[in-house]
Design an enzyme around this catalytic site. Sequence first.
Site, PDB file in Angstrom:
ATOM      1  N   GLY A  46     -15.312  20.457  15.509  1.00  0.00           N
ATOM      2  CA  GLY A  46     -16.384  21.237  14.899  1.00  0.00           C
ATOM      3  C   GLY A  46     -15.947  22.679  14.736  1.00  0.00           C
ATOM      4  O   GLY A  46     -15.077  23.157  15.465  1.00  0.00           O
ATOM      5  N   GLN A  51     -16.926  31.557  13.681  1.00  0.00           N
ATOM      6  CA  GLN A  51     -15.601  31.512  14.314  1.00  0.00           C
ATOM      7  C   GLN A  51     -14.473  31.968  13.401  1.00  0.00           C
ATOM      8  O   GLN A  51     -13.371  32.250  13.864  1.00  0.00           O
ATOM      9  CB  GLN A  51     -15.306  30.087  14.809  1.00  0.00           C
ATOM     10  CG  GLN A  51     -16.194  29.663  15.954  1.00  0.00           C
ATOM     11  CD  GLN A  51     -15.903  28.236  16.349  1.00  0.00           C
ATOM     12  OE1 GLN A  51     -16.454  27.317  15.798  1.00  0.00           O
ATOM     13  NE2 GLN A  51     -15.002  28.050  17.310  1.00  0.00           N
ATOM     14  N   CYS A  93     -13.621  24.854  23.159  1.00  0.00           N
ATOM     15  CA  CYS A  93     -13.977  25.565  21.937  1.00  0.00           C
ATOM     16  C   CYS A  93     -12.721  26.234  21.391  1.00  0.00           C
ATOM     17  O   CYS A  93     -11.945  26.800  22.155  1.00  0.00           O
ATOM     18  CB  CYS A  93     -15.037  26.618  22.261  1.00  0.00           C
ATOM     19  SG  CYS A  93     -15.513  27.603  20.846  1.00  0.00           S
ATOM     20  N   LEU A  94     -12.549  26.165  20.077  1.00  0.00           N
ATOM     21  CA  LEU A  94     -11.367  26.774  19.468  1.00  0.00           C
ATOM     22  C   LEU A  94     -11.356  28.289  19.668  1.00  0.00           C
ATOM     23  O   LEU A  94     -10.304  28.915  19.611  1.00  0.00           O
ATOM     24  CB  LEU A  94     -11.300  26.436  17.977  1.00  0.00           C
ATOM     25  CG  LEU A  94     -11.175  24.934  17.655  1.00  0.00           C
ATOM     26  CD1 LEU A  94     -11.252  24.695  16.169  1.00  0.00           C
ATOM     27  CD2 LEU A  94      -9.884  24.366  18.220  1.00  0.00           C
ATOM     28  N   HIS A 135     -23.481  22.689  20.048  1.00  0.00           N
ATOM     29  CA  HIS A 135     -22.416  23.677  20.298  1.00  0.00           C
ATOM     30  C   HIS A 135     -22.195  24.546  19.043  1.00  0.00           C
ATOM     31  O   HIS A 135     -22.121  25.773  19.138  1.00  0.00           O
ATOM     32  CB  HIS A 135     -21.141  22.921  20.687  1.00  0.00           C
ATOM     33  CG  HIS A 135     -19.925  23.760  20.903  1.00  0.00           C
ATOM     34  ND1 HIS A 135     -19.218  23.782  22.083  1.00  0.00           N
ATOM     35  CD2 HIS A 135     -19.254  24.619  20.076  1.00  0.00           C
ATOM     36  CE1 HIS A 135     -18.192  24.610  21.970  1.00  0.00           C
ATOM     37  NE2 HIS A 135     -18.183  25.125  20.762  1.00  0.00           N
ATOM     38  N   GLU A 136     -22.108  23.891  17.873  1.00  0.00           N
ATOM     39  CA  GLU A 136     -21.825  24.645  16.639  1.00  0.00           C
ATOM     40  C   GLU A 136     -23.021  25.511  16.221  1.00  0.00           C
ATOM     41  O   GLU A 136     -22.842  26.640  15.762  1.00  0.00           O
ATOM     42  CB  GLU A 136     -21.420  23.702  15.502  1.00  0.00           C
ATOM     43  CG  GLU A 136     -20.175  22.859  15.760  1.00  0.00           C
ATOM     44  CD  GLU A 136     -18.983  23.644  16.277  1.00  0.00           C
ATOM     45  OE1 GLU A 136     -18.829  24.833  15.930  1.00  0.00           O
ATOM     46  OE2 GLU A 136     -18.204  23.069  17.059  1.00  0.00           O
ATOM     47  N   HIS A 139     -23.105  28.669  18.067  1.00  0.00           N
ATOM     48  CA  HIS A 139     -22.195  29.697  17.529  1.00  0.00           C
ATOM     49  C   HIS A 139     -22.919  30.588  16.519  1.00  0.00           C
ATOM     50  O   HIS A 139     -22.671  31.795  16.455  1.00  0.00           O
ATOM     51  CB  HIS A 139     -20.996  29.051  16.818  1.00  0.00           C
ATOM     52  CG  HIS A 139     -19.851  28.708  17.721  1.00  0.00           C
ATOM     53  ND1 HIS A 139     -19.195  29.657  18.481  1.00  0.00           N
ATOM     54  CD2 HIS A 139     -19.225  27.535  17.975  1.00  0.00           C
ATOM     55  CE1 HIS A 139     -18.220  29.051  19.167  1.00  0.00           C
ATOM     56  NE2 HIS A 139     -18.220  27.766  18.878  1.00  0.00           N
TER      57      HIS A 139
END
Length: 170
Positions: A46, A51, A93-94, A135-136, A139
């Site tokens: 995701g 991000q 997470c990236l 989660h996304e 963000h």
Amino acid sequence: MAFLEICKYPDPVLQKKAKPVQDIDASLPKLIEDMIETMYQAPGIGLAATQVGKLIRVIVFDQNPREEGRNPSCLINPEIIEGEGEQTLEEGCLSVPEYFSEVKRKAKVTVRGLNAKGKPVEICGEGVLATVLQHEIDHLDGILFIDHISALKRALYKKRVQKKLKKPEE
Ligand code: NI
């Protein structure tokens, strides 16, 4: 297609609230395509526009990022309209490299938004998909998964990052 640079904690952009997309102009399909490519390259399941430094409410996700089973989804202006149950899954997470922790979230969520063409859609997610969606969408509100862990664990992670930033050669 282009790969986008992923902002990493403690980049302040990650704590900002993203704005709703007002109209789907020509630049949006390109951004979505680039976000999907960036997610696959990372690799991740995701990615939120926040991000990659774009403060607009767009997320992409794919539970099967391996080449043979790819089926990317995109949601514009996603909103959780229903959630039920509880589950605890390990998250990464990236934007928070080299760190994983269990996070308690809703086990099932219904999300409303627009698809890449601007058509209203509703997605019901359970298990991993439920966690990815929450989660996304977090963000887009400037929230990272480490904001959901204990203050002690978060402090330890922050300390580790500070140490690393002081010694970039390591
Ligand atoms: Ni993330």
